[in-house]
Enzyme design. Sequence first.
Site, PDB file in Angstrom:
ATOM      1  N   HIS A  75     -65.451   8.290 -69.379  1.00 47.52           N
ATOM      2  CA  HIS A  75     -64.711   9.547 -69.515  1.00 47.52           C
ATOM      3  C   HIS A  75     -64.750  10.902 -68.828  1.00 47.52           C
ATOM      4  O   HIS A  75     -65.752  10.926 -68.148  1.00 47.52           O
ATOM      5  CB  HIS A  75     -64.922  10.359 -70.701  1.00 47.52           C
ATOM      6  CG  HIS A  75     -63.563  11.292 -71.441  1.00 47.52           C
ATOM      7  ND1 HIS A  75     -63.307  12.815 -71.100  1.00 47.52           N
ATOM      8  CD2 HIS A  75     -63.134  10.712 -72.579  1.00 47.52           C
ATOM      9  CE1 HIS A  75     -62.003  13.342 -71.300  1.00 47.52           C
ATOM     10  NE2 HIS A  75     -62.205  12.092 -72.580  1.00 47.52           N
ATOM     11  N   SER A  82     -53.424  14.505 -73.045  1.00 41.45           N
ATOM     12  CA  SER A  82     -52.666  15.057 -73.767  1.00 41.45           C
ATOM     13  C   SER A  82     -51.039  14.538 -74.405  1.00 41.45           C
ATOM     14  O   SER A  82     -49.975  15.073 -74.923  1.00 41.45           O
ATOM     15  CB  SER A  82     -51.691  16.300 -73.203  1.00 41.45           C
ATOM     16  OG  SER A  82     -52.367  17.533 -72.846  1.00 41.45           O
ATOM     17  N   GLU A 119     -56.342   7.841 -68.289  1.00 39.25           N
ATOM     18  CA  GLU A 119     -56.173   8.700 -68.091  1.00 39.25           C
ATOM     19  C   GLU A 119     -56.393  10.569 -67.037  1.00 39.25           C
ATOM     20  O   GLU A 119     -57.640  11.005 -66.713  1.00 39.25           O
ATOM     21  CB  GLU A 119     -58.108   9.620 -68.853  1.00 39.25           C
ATOM     22  CG  GLU A 119     -58.063   8.817 -70.385  1.00 39.25           C
ATOM     23  CD  GLU A 119     -57.871   9.466 -71.076  1.00 39.25           C
ATOM     24  OE1 GLU A 119     -58.050   9.912 -72.661  1.00 39.25           O
ATOM     25  OE2 GLU A 119     -59.318  10.117 -71.392  1.00 39.25           O
ATOM     26  N   GLU A 125     -64.753  13.648 -68.512  1.00 41.04           N
ATOM     27  CA  GLU A 125     -65.212  15.046 -68.692  1.00 41.04           C
ATOM     28  C   GLU A 125     -67.495  14.161 -68.393  1.00 41.04           C
ATOM     29  O   GLU A 125     -67.782  15.132 -68.519  1.00 41.04           O
ATOM     30  CB  GLU A 125     -65.817  15.363 -70.377  1.00 41.04           C
ATOM     31  CG  GLU A 125     -64.509  16.302 -70.485  1.00 41.04           C
ATOM     32  CD  GLU A 125     -63.802  16.106 -71.716  1.00 41.04           C
ATOM     33  OE1 GLU A 125     -64.276  15.614 -72.632  1.00 41.04           O
ATOM     34  OE2 GLU A 125     -62.609  16.654 -71.517  1.00 41.04           O
TER      35      GLU A 125
END
Length: 257
Positions: free
Chosen positions: A99, A217, A171, A101
């Site tokens: 991911h 989102s 993403e 993050e």
Amino acid sequence: MNKKYRKVIIAGNWKMNMLPSQVRPFLDELRAGIPAATHGCSVVLCVPATHLAALSREKSRRIAMGAQNISHFDKGAHTGEISADMIADLGARYCIVGHSERRADNGDTDEIVNAKLRILLEKGITPILCVGESLEQRDRDLTIEFISYQVKAALYGLTPDQVKKVVIAYEPIWAIGTGRTATDEQAQEVCFAIRELLRREYGALISRKVCILYGGSMNAKNCAGLLAQPDIDGGLIGGASLKPADFAVIVREGSRE
Ligand code: PEP
């Protein structure tokens, strides 16, 4: 939503939110909002490691358990780490890898992402591999080049049979948690490019089988258009997966025959 060769996956990513004690009330509300039969749509909740035991106690037939990370070490002297065996023992069937993050906050490099993928596959846990470009890369027209590089680096050394078992989530970093979603066309373009890359590297059979998700989102309002795209096989959902009613709308969309 039937994609013929692939199942649909609607996966929530709770990130560092909610408490273990909130798992049960959340599930009660979610279960009430989703169909009894989800028609080839797998519903997954990727929760913090501290919540796995609470989720596994719920033993939900309709909702599979996922983790958000594992150590790239197998076991041993790695204080604070959590191994693939540990999450498997609690019943985790999926785990997010790479991911953006974690790449940004925890220094998960492509090599580490590759190591984690290999461990998960060895333990029979389905990896949800995240890839995505920055806004600067998109503005400089480097999106496809960068995504291709990230996918290749993550899958390096895997057999075609292993690749078939990986779920890939596109993403775009600029769309995560920002409320700014890729358009249906932008998301489809990149997911198609990923499938084309898989076809070139591993053949048509494998590329047809790999589930490719969109994340960034995605919510109750925009999910229908995204999920209708031919190369988008589901969603990885952050913010909207914290609200059972909104997540249920996305699951219902993914379960439509
Ligand atoms: C995510 O964290 O994977 C994600 C897509 O978050 P959000 O839906 O909040 O953008």
